[in-house]
Structure formats: C-alpha cells, structure tokens
Design a protein around this motif. Structure first.
Motif, PDB file in Angstrom:
ATOM      1  N   ALA A 197      56.540  -5.232  38.297  1.00 30.40           N
ATOM      2  CA  ALA A 197      55.142  -4.392  38.131  1.00 30.40           C
ATOM      3  C   ALA A 197      53.690  -4.435  38.100  1.00 30.40           C
ATOM      4  CB  ALA A 197      55.900  -4.303  36.776  1.00 30.40           C
ATOM      5  N   LEU A 198      54.001  -5.802  38.433  1.00 25.86           N
ATOM      6  CA  LEU A 198      52.389  -6.229  38.660  1.00 25.86           C
ATOM      7  C   LEU A 198      51.989  -5.722  39.779  1.00 25.86           C
ATOM      8  CD1 LEU A 198      52.478 -10.516  37.927  1.00 25.86           C
ATOM      9  CD2 LEU A 198      51.613  -8.136  36.494  1.00 25.86           C
ATOM     10  N   ILE A 210      46.420 -13.345  33.973  1.00 23.54           N
ATOM     11  CA  ILE A 210      47.085 -11.841  34.490  1.00 23.54           C
ATOM     12  C   ILE A 210      47.701 -11.457  33.271  1.00 23.54           C
ATOM     13  CG2 ILE A 210      49.571 -11.180  36.067  1.00 23.54           C
ATOM     14  CD1 ILE A 210      49.894 -13.939  36.695  1.00 23.54           C
ATOM     15  N   ASN A 211      47.423  -9.859  33.434  1.00 32.33           N
ATOM     16  CA  ASN A 211      47.728  -9.067  32.297  1.00 32.33           C
ATOM     17  C   ASN A 211      48.623  -8.356  32.262  1.00 32.33           C
ATOM     18  OD1 ASN A 211      47.631  -7.213  30.330  1.00 32.33           O
ATOM     19  ND2 ASN A 211      45.870  -5.829  31.059  1.00 32.33           N
ATOM     20  N   ILE A 212      49.722  -8.923  31.409  1.00 32.46           N
ATOM     21  CA  ILE A 212      51.042  -8.645  31.527  1.00 32.46           C
ATOM     22  C   ILE A 212      51.116  -7.462  30.794  1.00 32.46           C
ATOM     23  CG2 ILE A 212      53.461  -8.835  31.266  1.00 32.46           C
ATOM     24  CD1 ILE A 212      51.959 -10.220  32.632  1.00 32.46           C
ATOM     25  N   ASN A 213      51.913  -6.243  31.342  1.00 33.01           N
ATOM     26  CA  ASN A 213      50.924  -4.515  30.060  1.00 33.01           C
ATOM     27  C   ASN A 213      52.483  -3.383  30.788  1.00 33.01           C
ATOM     28  OD1 ASN A 213      50.687  -3.226  32.578  1.00 33.01           O
ATOM     29  ND2 ASN A 213      48.277  -3.405  32.090  1.00 33.01           N
ATOM     30  N   PRO A 229      55.950  -3.603  27.620  1.00 35.04           N
ATOM     31  CA  PRO A 229      57.025  -4.948  28.336  1.00 35.04           C
ATOM     32  C   PRO A 229      58.251  -4.431  27.481  1.00 35.04           C
ATOM     33  CG  PRO A 229      54.998  -5.019  26.796  1.00 35.04           C
ATOM     34  CD  PRO A 229      54.435  -3.824  27.385  1.00 35.04           C
ATOM     35  N   LYS A 230      58.932  -5.775  27.376  1.00 36.81           N
ATOM     36  CA  LYS A 230      60.068  -5.991  26.574  1.00 36.81           C
ATOM     37  C   LYS A 230      60.256  -5.799  24.798  1.00 36.81           C
ATOM     38  CE  LYS A 230      64.585  -8.676  26.397  1.00 36.81           C
ATOM     39  NZ  LYS A 230      64.671  -9.833  26.740  1.00 36.81           N
ATOM     40  N   ALA A 235      53.307  -7.773  25.651  1.00 38.75           N
ATOM     41  CA  ALA A 235      52.210  -7.387  25.920  1.00 38.75           C
ATOM     42  C   ALA A 235      51.152  -8.748  25.883  1.00 38.75           C
ATOM     43  CB  ALA A 235      51.631  -6.520  25.546  1.00 38.75           C
ATOM     44  N   ARG A 236      50.395  -9.753  27.371  1.00 43.25           N
ATOM     45  CA  ARG A 236      49.662 -10.564  26.835  1.00 43.25           C
ATOM     46  C   ARG A 236      49.180 -10.996  28.089  1.00 43.25           C
ATOM     47  NH1 ARG A 236      54.962 -10.751  28.920  1.00 43.25           N
ATOM     48  NH2 ARG A 236      55.647 -12.802  29.984  1.00 43.25           N
ATOM     49  N   ASN A 237      48.314 -12.324  28.361  1.00 44.61           N
ATOM     50  CA  ASN A 237      47.658 -12.487  28.984  1.00 44.61           C
ATOM     51  C   ASN A 237      48.421 -14.053  29.837  1.00 44.61           C
ATOM     52  OD1 ASN A 237      45.788 -10.507  30.234  1.00 44.61           O
ATOM     53  ND2 ASN A 237      44.242 -10.536  27.844  1.00 44.61           N
TER      54      ASN A 237
END
Length: 344
Positions: A197-198, A210-213, A229-230, A235-237
C-alpha cells in the motif's frame, strides 16, 4: 433519512443502546418515512413468545446487515465472511432460542476434526458471539452464553518458520528489480499488505521514516486500499534503515506496482512475484517469514519488547513476547552448545 444508491431509504436510530438501521423500498420519502416509523414502533414493542421464535439464519442475516454497514466491504470479506457463511449454514435449521451450549460445543469440536487452526476457530466463536449478542439486545434470546463456551483443547497454531541463514543471505543481498520487495521486507518487518500500500508520499527521506497508515485488502484478485491499518497499533512510523534508503529505486505512486506506480499489485501479480523469486533463488521463504526474521533482527539489535512491538505494529504485546521467547530459547540452546564444547 437518506436514499441509497440502490434506491432504498435508510434511517438510523438507537434502540436499547444499539444503533440500528431501518430500510424502506417505498418510492417517495414521505411513504418511506411512514414505513420506517412502523418498523421502529415494532422494534420497540416486546414480541410475544410466538413472535420471538426466530430461525438462527434470519437473525444472522439481520446482524449481517448491521455489521456490514459498520465495516468496509474489504474488511468484512477478509475477517468475517467465511466464518459467517459456515456458522449460518450449520445452524440454519435451528430456532435461535433453542440453541444450547452443547450445540455450540459440537460445532466447535467439528471444526477441530476438520483441522481448523486455533485462530480460525476463534473467529467462528467471535461471529457467533456477535450474532447472539445482537439477538439478546433484540429480545430473540434470554441470554448470550457464547463467551462462556470454551474452545476445544489441542487446537493447532500455525507454526512460525524462520527463513534459513542461506535464505536470509539471499534476501539481504539481492535488491535489483523484483528482488527489492523481499529486500525491503527483510529490512522493515512490514506486513505484505502494508508494504504493497506504500506510495512515495509515505516516505520521509529527510528523517528516514516510513509512515504506515493504510493497507491492501484483496477481494479476489482486486486490490483495495483500506485507509486504516490492521489494528490501531498498526498506524506508526517505522525506521527507513540506511540499507534500504541507499537501494530505494526512484518511483512515483505505489512503490510496488506493475504499471509505473498507478495501481497496487493484484493478488495474482503478487503471487507470481513470490513464485518467481523462490524459483530464481531456489528458496521457499515467504513475505511473512521475512517479517518474523526482522523481529529476530530487532531482538538481536537489543531493542526492548515495547520498541519491537511498536515497529512491528502488534496490538497485543503477547504476540511480541512469544517471538522473544522463541528467540531466547534458540539463544539458550546455542549458549549450551558453546559451553558443552568448552573444556576446563
């Protein structure tokens, strides 16, 4: 009150502390309003004993309609659809208030005989619990006993298999072309759904983060971007390590794509990439195994449990602790082997 794209009128109302949705197929808003008011009055009316006798399948369908209003279609398909279908088919002939704990226990035991994993059986129990809770709130049953039903003993957990040293060497030394996906996973620990999804907007190259959203949920072959997110912990960096930043290809849009970043990988495109990678390097390592390997990498780098939990996006710290325990056991065995070889 709103009219949906399918022509139905919809109105929501809280009844007995539960948000409920009412629908009407009447052609005009005025007629639909009357129809829905009639439905609401009926919902507030305590049903007679005869009216309360409802088939499990009918109650399940009512619950499904409410649940699917709350969830994205992709989440429903991935998390609940299969278990819901199986539960509904099994109890189709039952009146819901005739179902006894022994009936649920027999159903769970049947899943065990069919070799369903612990996680899968838990999902079936979760669906049953939500349906019975809905039935209790709507006076279809006198109580919800599902939380008190114990799962069968001896349910299997899918074992985590670590990539071999040779497989990790392949993953961490090959980064050209399609190999970059596996190199990237080995050095970030991301779930494959998160990595796919990035886009370029998720990378902060100045602070190396890396922003995981979001994530990809595949409906059949089609990729669907879900903007959450799951879990809330998802939701994290996460750190963009130098080993990755130095090998990052120039790209716009989706990092992993077959059309220049315009769309994410389809399920079949991803499956073929994995198959080609395994054949090309004569390995069997999967994306999830590389994620597990990263967890080992984090522990060996002396990150504490909370730090590792954050980077991996585990909502439950016990998941991270289980990985720690596996690695600790391995290290203890290696330590014993070294001591056994040593002579005074």
């Amino acid at each position: 009150m709103k009219q949906r794209a399918d022509g139905r009128w919809r109105k929501s109302k809280v009844i007995n502390g539960k948000l409920m949705y009412f629908y009407s197929l009447e052609p005009t808003e005025k007629r639909a309003e009357k129809d829905i008011e009639r439905q609401i009055i009926k919902a507030f009316t305590i049903p007679t004993e005869e009216e309360r006798k409802k088939k499990f399948s009918a109650v399940a369908e009512e619950w499904e309609a409410v649940k699917r209003e709350e969830l994205p279609e992709a989440t429903w398909a991935k998390a609940y659809k299969a278990a819901y279908t199986r539960v509904k088919e099994y109890f189709e002939s039952f009146f819901i208030d005739d179902i006894q704990p022994k009936d649920i226990d027999l159903f769970m035991s049947g899943l065990k005989r069919l070799k369903y994993s612990l996680k899968n059986v838990q999902t079936h129990k979760c669906v049953l619990n939500m349906i019975f809770n809905y039935a209790f709130l709507n006076n279809y049953v006198k109580s919800n006993f599902i939380p008190y039903i114990k799962l069968p003993s001896g349910l299997t957990k899918k074992p985590r298999k670590m990539p071999s040293d040779e497989e990790m060497k392949v993953a961490t030394t090959n980064y050209e072309g399609e190999d970059f996906l596996f190199y990237f996973l080995a050095y970030t620990g991301l779930r494959i759904s998160e990595a796919c999804a990035l886009t370029d907007k998720d990378f902060d190259l100045k602070s190396n983060r890396i922003n995981i959203n979001k994530k990809i949920v595949w409906l059949g072959n089609r990729p669907n971007v879900v903007n959450q997110p799951k879990t809330s912990a998802g939701a994290r960096n996460v750190p963009l390590l130098n080993a990755v930043a130095e090998k990052m290809p120039k790209f716009k849009g989706y990092l992993f794509s077959r059309d220049g970043g315009k769309t994410p990988l389809t399920k079949s495109q991803l499956a073929h990439m994995i198959e080609r990678y395994q054949k090309r390097h004569n390995v069997s390592a999967t994306p999830h195994q590389l994620r597990h390997a990263f967890a080992t990498f984090a522990v060996e780098a002396e990150l504490n449990i909370k730090e590792t939990q954050y980077i991996l996006g585990h909502s439950d710290i016990h998941t991270t602790m289980n990985i720690y325990a596996e690695i600790t056991d391995k290290k203890q065995a290696e330590l014993a082997e070294k001591l056994n070889k040593h002579k005074y």
